[in-house]
Design a protein around this motif. Structure first.
Motif, PDB file in Angstrom:
ATOM      1  N   LEU A 243       0.850  -1.181   0.000  1.00 51.48           N
ATOM      2  CA  LEU A 243       0.000   0.000   0.000  1.00 51.48           C
ATOM      3  C   LEU A 243       0.890   1.237   0.000  1.00 51.48           C
ATOM      4  O   LEU A 243       1.763   1.389   0.858  1.00 51.48           O
ATOM      5  CB  LEU A 243      -0.898   0.015   1.237  1.00 51.48           C
ATOM      6  CG  LEU A 243      -1.962  -1.086   1.350  1.00 51.48           C
ATOM      7  CD1 LEU A 243      -2.871  -0.807   2.539  1.00 51.48           C
ATOM      8  CD2 LEU A 243      -2.778  -1.203   0.083  1.00 51.48           C
ATOM      9  N   SER A 244       0.690   2.107  -0.965  1.00 52.95           N
ATOM     10  CA  SER A 244       1.496   3.315  -1.079  1.00 52.95           C
ATOM     11  C   SER A 244       0.747   4.342  -1.892  1.00 52.95           C
ATOM     12  O   SER A 244      -0.233   4.023  -2.580  1.00 52.95           O
ATOM     13  CB  SER A 244       2.848   3.009  -1.742  1.00 52.95           C
ATOM     14  OG  SER A 244       2.659   2.670  -3.105  1.00 52.95           O
ATOM     15  N   LYS A 245       1.219   5.572  -1.832  1.00 57.03           N
ATOM     16  CA  LYS A 245       0.606   6.611  -2.651  1.00 57.03           C
ATOM     17  C   LYS A 245       0.798   6.309  -4.134  1.00 57.03           C
ATOM     18  O   LYS A 245      -0.080   6.540  -4.954  1.00 57.03           O
ATOM     19  CB  LYS A 245       1.217   7.973  -2.311  1.00 57.03           C
ATOM     20  CG  LYS A 245       0.895   8.484  -0.909  1.00 57.03           C
ATOM     21  CD  LYS A 245       2.046   8.283   0.040  1.00 57.03           C
ATOM     22  CE  LYS A 245       1.784   8.904   1.404  1.00 57.03           C
ATOM     23  NZ  LYS A 245       2.883   8.670   2.368  1.00 57.03           N
ATOM     24  N   GLN A 246       1.992   5.770  -4.488  1.00 58.59           N
ATOM     25  CA  GLN A 246       2.268   5.461  -5.883  1.00 58.59           C
ATOM     26  C   GLN A 246       1.319   4.407  -6.426  1.00 58.59           C
ATOM     27  O   GLN A 246       0.969   4.423  -7.616  1.00 58.59           O
ATOM     28  CB  GLN A 246       3.715   4.985  -6.047  1.00 58.59           C
ATOM     29  CG  GLN A 246       4.769   6.061  -5.811  1.00 58.59           C
ATOM     30  CD  GLN A 246       5.039   6.298  -4.336  1.00 58.59           C
ATOM     31  OE1 GLN A 246       4.533   5.558  -3.473  1.00 58.59           O
ATOM     32  NE2 GLN A 246       5.830   7.312  -4.030  1.00 58.59           N
ATOM     33  N   ASN A 247       0.875   3.485  -5.573  1.00 55.93           N
ATOM     34  CA  ASN A 247      -0.045   2.425  -5.997  1.00 55.93           C
ATOM     35  C   ASN A 247      -1.502   2.782  -5.732  1.00 55.93           C
ATOM     36  O   ASN A 247      -2.360   1.895  -5.690  1.00 55.93           O
ATOM     37  CB  ASN A 247       0.313   1.108  -5.293  1.00 55.93           C
ATOM     38  CG  ASN A 247       1.660   0.574  -5.756  1.00 55.93           C
ATOM     39  OD1 ASN A 247       2.042   0.753  -6.916  1.00 55.93           O
ATOM     40  ND2 ASN A 247       2.388  -0.069  -4.861  1.00 55.93           N
ATOM     41  N   MET A 248      -1.747   4.076  -5.542  1.00 52.34           N
ATOM     42  CA  MET A 248      -3.109   4.601  -5.427  1.00 52.34           C
ATOM     43  C   MET A 248      -3.859   4.033  -4.238  1.00 52.34           C
ATOM     44  O   MET A 248      -5.068   3.747  -4.309  1.00 52.34           O
ATOM     45  CB  MET A 248      -3.894   4.349  -6.731  1.00 52.34           C
ATOM     46  CG  MET A 248      -3.209   4.862  -7.992  1.00 52.34           C
ATOM     47  SD  MET A 248      -2.840   6.631  -7.923  1.00 52.34           S
ATOM     48  CE  MET A 248      -4.488   7.306  -7.980  1.00 52.34           C
ATOM     49  N   ALA A 249      -3.157   3.822  -3.120  1.00 54.42           N
ATOM     50  CA  ALA A 249      -3.840   3.371  -1.902  1.00 54.42           C
ATOM     51  C   ALA A 249      -4.853   4.430  -1.477  1.00 54.42           C
ATOM     52  O   ALA A 249      -4.598   5.636  -1.565  1.00 54.42           O
ATOM     53  CB  ALA A 249      -2.825   3.131  -0.790  1.00 54.42           C
ATOM     54  N   GLN A 250      -6.003   3.978  -1.008  1.00 54.76           N
ATOM     55  CA  GLN A 250      -7.058   4.904  -0.616  1.00 54.76           C
ATOM     56  C   GLN A 250      -6.670   5.690   0.632  1.00 54.76           C
ATOM     57  O   GLN A 250      -6.076   5.154   1.560  1.00 54.76           O
ATOM     58  CB  GLN A 250      -8.356   4.136  -0.352  1.00 54.76           C
ATOM     59  CG  GLN A 250      -8.957   3.466  -1.573  1.00 54.76           C
ATOM     60  CD  GLN A 250     -10.245   2.738  -1.244  1.00 54.76           C
ATOM     61  OE1 GLN A 250     -10.823   2.926  -0.178  1.00 54.76           O
ATOM     62  NE2 GLN A 250     -10.708   1.908  -2.161  1.00 54.76           N
ATOM     63  N   ALA A 251      -7.047   6.959   0.641  1.00 51.19           N
ATOM     64  CA  ALA A 251      -6.837   7.782   1.830  1.00 51.19           C
ATOM     65  C   ALA A 251      -7.710   7.265   2.967  1.00 51.19           C
ATOM     66  O   ALA A 251      -8.814   6.744   2.740  1.00 51.19           O
ATOM     67  CB  ALA A 251      -7.175   9.243   1.524  1.00 51.19           C
ATOM     68  N   LEU A 252      -7.226   7.376   4.190  1.00 48.67           N
ATOM     69  CA  LEU A 252      -8.014   6.973   5.346  1.00 48.67           C
ATOM     70  C   LEU A 252      -9.304   7.784   5.418  1.00 48.67           C
ATOM     71  O   LEU A 252      -9.289   9.013   5.300  1.00 48.67           O
ATOM     72  CB  LEU A 252      -7.210   7.192   6.628  1.00 48.67           C
ATOM     73  CG  LEU A 252      -5.982   6.300   6.830  1.00 48.67           C
ATOM     74  CD1 LEU A 252      -5.172   6.790   8.032  1.00 48.67           C
ATOM     75  CD2 LEU A 252      -6.374   4.843   7.011  1.00 48.67           C
ATOM     76  N   ASP A 253     -10.405   7.078   5.608  1.00 50.36           N
ATOM     77  CA  ASP A 253     -11.698   7.739   5.805  1.00 50.36           C
ATOM     78  C   ASP A 253     -11.809   8.076   7.293  1.00 50.36           C
ATOM     79  O   ASP A 253     -12.099   7.201   8.117  1.00 50.36           O
ATOM     80  CB  ASP A 253     -12.829   6.811   5.361  1.00 50.36           C
ATOM     81  CG  ASP A 253     -14.207   7.440   5.528  1.00 50.36           C
ATOM     82  OD1 ASP A 253     -14.297   8.560   6.087  1.00 50.36           O
ATOM     83  OD2 ASP A 253     -15.199   6.807   5.110  1.00 50.36           O
ATOM     84  N   LEU A 254     -11.596   9.321   7.629  1.00 49.34           N
ATOM     85  CA  LEU A 254     -11.496   9.705   9.033  1.00 49.34           C
ATOM     86  C   LEU A 254     -12.830   9.616   9.756  1.00 49.34           C
ATOM     87  O   LEU A 254     -12.856   9.641  10.993  1.00 49.34           O
ATOM     88  CB  LEU A 254     -10.909  11.114   9.143  1.00 49.34           C
ATOM     89  CG  LEU A 254      -9.524  11.284   8.493  1.00 49.34           C
ATOM     90  CD1 LEU A 254      -8.968  12.671   8.767  1.00 49.34           C
ATOM     91  CD2 LEU A 254      -8.556  10.207   8.962  1.00 49.34           C
ATOM     92  N   THR A 255     -13.930   9.484   9.024  1.00 47.77           N
ATOM     93  CA  THR A 255     -15.224   9.276   9.681  1.00 47.77           C
ATOM     94  C   THR A 255     -15.358   7.851  10.195  1.00 47.77           C
ATOM     95  O   THR A 255     -16.277   7.555  10.962  1.00 47.77           O
ATOM     96  CB  THR A 255     -16.383   9.587   8.719  1.00 47.77           C
ATOM     97  OG1 THR A 255     -16.398   8.628   7.655  1.00 47.77           O
ATOM     98  CG2 THR A 255     -16.250  10.995   8.140  1.00 47.77           C
ATOM     99  N   GLN A 256     -14.459   6.967   9.760  1.00 48.02           N
ATOM    100  CA  GLN A 256     -14.493   5.560  10.170  1.00 48.02           C
ATOM    101  C   GLN A 256     -13.295   5.226  11.066  1.00 48.02           C
ATOM    102  O   GLN A 256     -12.831   4.078  11.074  1.00 48.02           O
ATOM    103  CB  GLN A 256     -14.472   4.660   8.925  1.00 48.02           C
ATOM    104  CG  GLN A 256     -15.649   4.851   7.999  1.00 48.02           C
ATOM    105  CD  GLN A 256     -16.956   4.416   8.659  1.00 48.02           C
ATOM    106  OE1 GLN A 256     -17.033   3.323   9.216  1.00 48.02           O
ATOM    107  NE2 GLN A 256     -17.971   5.266   8.594  1.00 48.02           N
ATOM    108  N   ALA A 257     -12.818   6.190  11.833  1.00 50.17           N
ATOM    109  CA  ALA A 257     -11.609   5.991  12.624  1.00 50.17           C
ATOM    110  C   ALA A 257     -11.682   4.782  13.561  1.00 50.17           C
ATOM    111  O   ALA A 257     -10.741   3.976  13.600  1.00 50.17           O
ATOM    112  CB  ALA A 257     -11.275   7.263  13.405  1.00 50.17           C
ATOM    113  N   PRO A 258     -12.750   4.582  14.338  1.00 49.39           N
ATOM    114  CA  PRO A 258     -12.772   3.413  15.225  1.00 49.39           C
ATOM    115  C   PRO A 258     -12.666   2.088  14.468  1.00 49.39           C
ATOM    116  O   PRO A 258     -11.915   1.189  14.880  1.00 49.39           O
ATOM    117  CB  PRO A 258     -14.112   3.539  15.955  1.00 49.39           C
ATOM    118  CG  PRO A 258     -14.439   4.999  15.890  1.00 49.39           C
ATOM    119  CD  PRO A 258     -13.944   5.443  14.560  1.00 49.39           C
TER     120      PRO A 258
END
Length: 305
Positions: A243-258
């Motif tokens: 998982l990396s930015k170069q491989n287009m990993a999704q940004a963390l959805d901060l509304t789903q933190a728990p």
């Protein structure tokens, strides 16, 4: 060792060394945080707190052209959303360039670095630098700066990955501390900041395992204390890529933190925690923290986005 007072690590009020464990989370803002970043943040945080130590956050942004717009803000919002509690103000490496330049000058005065005029085209496909410019005594301005390495094996024992060794001269050659375009190399900045922030332990991804001997070498040249390392297995996507930015990993959805925090702890094979506010979940995870349960490998295979 550095004698400049501004390049001295922190001490407590009695002038003694800080606590026995100081760890950190040091993301690079080349994109928003993804699930692999979260695993590192959780592991570094829990390991520090389980040792009654300190945990700091550092933004490693010396490679200014590669900073992705909005990524620094996403990192800071992620720290808040997951309710991590850093023990000091977050620092940004791009604000500390004068410190790295001072260290390069110190190494230059000691004859340990030199200017290199070699371009990538000149070097070709050979990944081992042959020391072409080592004895040319070129001026430092507008050139890459390389540090000299010796023909010796450097070994360290990683808390997860076991013994790891490298002969820098045979496997890499003299390596770059500052690029021709003036960008400070990661290897130098991380070593200097780990020292100045009083780090004792480094917990990070296994993709950085092969950087460690270079950093140990630099630390030895500068007289810095040795660090303890733990390189975590990397979360992989469905295509077998980390998982990396170069491989287009999704940004963390901060509304789903728990929910994401629970998944990160499961990826680290830690005991289950109750789904709750992140702060309470982290406290439970710290009380149960056991690195013996973390897979002793370099990759985590599962469904990680």
């Amino acid at each position: 060792m550095l004698s400049n007072p501004s390049l001295t690590p922190p001490c407590n009020k009695d002038g003694k060394d800080e606590v026995n464990y100081v760890g950190r989370f040091a993301p690079s803002p080349t994109g928003p945080l993804h699930f692999g970043s979260l695993i590192t943040a959780v592991a570094s945080y829990c390991d520090a707190r389980a040792h009654r130590g300190k945990w700091l956050v550092r933004i490693e942004d010396t490679d200014i052209p590669r900073i992705y717009p909005g990524s620094e803000d996403h990192i800071l919002r992620s720290i808040d959303a997951f309710q991590f509690d850093p023990d000091a103000e977050i620092i940004f490496q791009k604000d500390r360039l004068n410190l790295y330049e001072a260290v390069i000058e110190q190494l230059h005065q000691q004859g340990l670095v030199y200017a290199c005029q070699c371009t990538r085209k000149m070097l070709g496909s050979n990944h081992i630098y042959q020391g072409t410019c080592r004895n040319l005594d070129l001026p430092l301005e507008h050139q890459a700066i390389r540090v000299k390495v010796d023909d010796q094996e450097i070994c360290f024992t990683d808390r997860l990955q076991g013994t790891h060794c490298c002969n820098l001269q045979q496997d890499l050659g003299d390596f770059v501390l500052k690029r021709r375009d003036g960008i400070i190399n990661y290897q130098l900045a991380v070593v200097v900041d780990d020292y100045l922030q009083g780090m004792t332990h480094v917990v990070r991804g296994a993709d950085l395992l092969d950087n460690t001997e270079r950093q140990i070498w630099l630390g030895q040249l500068l007289g810095y204390p040795k660090l303890q390392y733990m390189h975590l297995p990397l979360a992989m996507n469905d295509q077998g890529q980390k998982l990396s930015k170069q491989n287009m990993a999704q940004a963390l959805d901060l509304t789903q933190a728990p929910q994401l925090l629970q998944q990160a702890l499961r990826a680290l094979r830690q005991p289950e925690v109750d789904l709750d506010r992140p702060a309470q979940m982290l406290q439970q995870a710290i009380a149960q923290w056991d690195i013996a349960l973390i897979p002793h490998c370099t990759e985590l295979h599962g469904h990680y986005l």
